[in-house]
Design a protein around this motif. Structure first.
Motif, PDB file in Angstrom:
ATOM      1  N   THR A 182    -125.491 -48.767 -32.992  1.00 29.12           N
ATOM      2  CA  THR A 182    -125.167 -49.196 -31.340  1.00 29.12           C
ATOM      3  C   THR A 182    -124.175 -50.031 -31.318  1.00 29.12           C
ATOM      4  O   THR A 182    -123.345 -50.012 -30.332  1.00 29.12           O
ATOM      5  CB  THR A 182    -126.320 -50.112 -30.916  1.00 29.12           C
ATOM      6  N   HIS A 183    -123.672 -50.307 -32.438  1.00 25.86           N
ATOM      7  CA  HIS A 183    -122.300 -51.677 -32.312  1.00 25.86           C
ATOM      8  C   HIS A 183    -120.944 -50.847 -31.998  1.00 25.86           C
ATOM      9  O   HIS A 183    -120.582 -49.859 -32.648  1.00 25.86           O
ATOM     10  CB  HIS A 183    -122.200 -52.548 -33.630  1.00 25.86           C
ATOM     11  N   ASP A 184    -120.194 -51.546 -31.218  1.00 28.96           N
ATOM     12  CA  ASP A 184    -118.771 -50.780 -30.944  1.00 28.96           C
ATOM     13  C   ASP A 184    -118.068 -50.608 -32.185  1.00 28.96           C
ATOM     14  O   ASP A 184    -117.026 -49.748 -32.251  1.00 28.96           O
ATOM     15  CB  ASP A 184    -118.018 -51.717 -29.836  1.00 28.96           C
ATOM     16  N   ARG A 185    -118.174 -51.501 -33.352  1.00 31.46           N
ATOM     17  CA  ARG A 185    -117.270 -51.685 -34.398  1.00 31.46           C
ATOM     18  C   ARG A 185    -117.957 -50.462 -35.353  1.00 31.46           C
ATOM     19  O   ARG A 185    -117.485 -50.417 -36.565  1.00 31.46           O
ATOM     20  CB  ARG A 185    -117.567 -52.991 -34.953  1.00 31.46           C
ATOM     21  N   SER A 186    -118.930 -49.949 -35.298  1.00 30.55           N
ATOM     22  CA  SER A 186    -119.571 -49.034 -36.186  1.00 30.55           C
ATOM     23  C   SER A 186    -118.922 -47.716 -35.887  1.00 30.55           C
ATOM     24  O   SER A 186    -118.586 -47.207 -34.859  1.00 30.55           O
ATOM     25  CB  SER A 186    -121.195 -49.017 -35.699  1.00 30.55           C
ATOM     26  N   PRO A 187    -118.267 -47.041 -37.123  1.00 32.49           N
ATOM     27  CA  PRO A 187    -117.618 -45.908 -37.188  1.00 32.49           C
ATOM     28  C   PRO A 187    -118.492 -44.730 -36.623  1.00 32.49           C
ATOM     29  O   PRO A 187    -117.833 -43.857 -36.079  1.00 32.49           O
ATOM     30  CB  PRO A 187    -116.800 -45.684 -38.512  1.00 32.49           C
TER      31      PRO A 187
ATOM     32  N   SER B 128    -126.208 -41.419 -33.331  1.00 29.27           N
ATOM     33  CA  SER B 128    -125.640 -42.639 -33.041  1.00 29.27           C
ATOM     34  C   SER B 128    -124.093 -42.240 -31.960  1.00 29.27           C
ATOM     35  O   SER B 128    -123.819 -43.321 -31.015  1.00 29.27           O
ATOM     36  CB  SER B 128    -125.035 -43.397 -34.029  1.00 29.27           C
ATOM     37  N   PHE B 129    -123.506 -41.286 -32.326  1.00 28.41           N
ATOM     38  CA  PHE B 129    -122.375 -41.098 -31.528  1.00 28.41           C
ATOM     39  C   PHE B 129    -122.710 -40.429 -29.975  1.00 28.41           C
ATOM     40  O   PHE B 129    -122.190 -40.818 -29.331  1.00 28.41           O
ATOM     41  CB  PHE B 129    -121.662 -39.726 -32.257  1.00 28.41           C
ATOM     42  N   LEU B 130    -123.777 -39.696 -30.078  1.00 27.34           N
ATOM     43  CA  LEU B 130    -124.141 -39.048 -28.698  1.00 27.34           C
ATOM     44  C   LEU B 130    -124.886 -40.055 -27.866  1.00 27.34           C
ATOM     45  O   LEU B 130    -124.867 -40.216 -26.637  1.00 27.34           O
ATOM     46  CB  LEU B 130    -125.083 -37.917 -28.928  1.00 27.34           C
ATOM     47  N   TYR B 131    -126.066 -40.757 -28.596  1.00 29.06           N
ATOM     48  CA  TYR B 131    -126.936 -41.634 -27.665  1.00 29.06           C
ATOM     49  C   TYR B 131    -127.191 -42.993 -28.114  1.00 29.06           C
ATOM     50  O   TYR B 131    -127.718 -43.801 -27.297  1.00 29.06           O
ATOM     51  CB  TYR B 131    -128.451 -41.023 -28.220  1.00 29.06           C
TER      52      TYR B 131
END
Length: 311
Positions: free
Chosen positions: A225-230, A65-68
């Motif tokens: 994918t969401h911008d609010r996801s840590p 999730s962080f990289l892709y």
């Protein structure tokens, strides 16, 4: 899993025997990874042994999730990543893998979703994006949480006051009002901030509403994918041992042991690939390791930029 959806416990058991795509799971390869050579009948003893082996063996990370910004939940992809390639995943991936194994072994269970409460204001709830299973064995229900990262080494009986007894980090189940006063279950742990008068703090809350693979796909899309996801904004990696718990939160490495003070160290971006291999047992391919270092340098630079408030 039987085709009937009836249950004397009141929990709707999933009816489709192939709901969790166990036909795509290489069970022998998964059990070999766990080092499990025991009985394969669907008993409490088998469940306990499998959960303990899974929590201690299968790795946990949020690197995809962080990289892709992409995490796949189909069983072949999850098995390739967690079993064959030695990478980690988060709760949805762990539970999809574990559910496929339990389904193939003949266990009856219901998938559920929870809300992680640690560090959160209960009046402003987080999304229900933590995956768990409730396993039914001879009319007794057991909460099986293999995807928390710092999860229990054994299932917990789903009764008010149920506890994990064989674990240096104890957990407690309470039947109580949860999100905005709705009835449900709360998992309590010792410590972590905001302790109550008895020393327990709520770790996560959940209801018994059945979840299906498509529901996990929806939750996974937000987390990945969401911008609010840590998990999108920084990498988070965990490894649970019998008496040791390590985390890497961006560039902060923390080690905890029962009854001892936690040890926290800052690390440099270039140190991370070797660190996660040596300490967390997570292997990254050379190209992926280079990408991880680049992204961590960008993250570190942004956090130290004048006038920048870290997310």
């Amino acid at each position: 899993m039987p085709k009937s959806s009836q249950s004397v416990t009141g929990v709707a058991l999933l009816a489709d025997p192939d709901m969790w795509s166990s036909e795509h799971l290489g069970l022998d390869a998964y059990l070999t990874l766990l080092g499990y050579e025991g009985d394969r009948t669907p008993t409490l003893e088998t469940l306990r042994a499998l959960q303990r082996a899974h929590v201690l063996t299968v790795r946990w990370d949020t690197l995809d999730s962080f990289l892709y910004r992409e995490v796949r939940l189909d069983v072949p992809s999850v098995q390739d990543k967690l079993v064959r390639r030695g990478r980690g995943g988060y709760c949805y991936e762990h539970v999809v893998l574990f559910a496929a194994a339990l389904e193939k072994l003949g266990f009856r269970f219901t998938a559920v979703s929870g809300r992680v409460q640690l560090g959160a204001d209960s009046s402003d709830p987080r999304p229900a994006t933590h995956a768990m299973l409730i396993v039914d064995l001879d009319g007794t229900r057991w909460l099986s949480d293999v995807g928390f990262g710092h999860g229990p080494l054994e299932p917990i009986e789903l009764v008010d006051g149920g506890r994990s007894e064989a674990d240096p980090w104890p957990l407690l189940l309470r039947r109580q009002d949860i999100t905005h006063g709705s009835p449900g279950w709360a998992v309590h742990q010792r410590g972590g901030g905001r302790e109550g008068p008895d020393g327990w703090v709520v770790r996560q809350v959940f209801t018994e509403t059945p979840q299906y693979p498509v529901d996990y796909e929806v939750g996974n899309h937000f987390v990945a994918t969401h911008d609010r996801s840590p998990f999108v904004t920084r990498p988070f990696i965990q490894r649970r041992g019998i008496d040791r718990y390590d985390t890497l939160d961006a560039l902060v490495w923390t080690t905890e042991r029962p009854g001892r003070d936690r040890v926290t160290r800052a690390v440099g971006p270039h140190e991370v690939p070797e660190l996660i291999d040596d300490v967390f047992g997570i292997r990254t391919a050379p190209e992926e390791a280079r990408l991880l270092v680049t992204r961590l340098r960008e993250l570190d630079s942004a956090r130290h930029r004048p006038g920048r408030t870290p997310r």
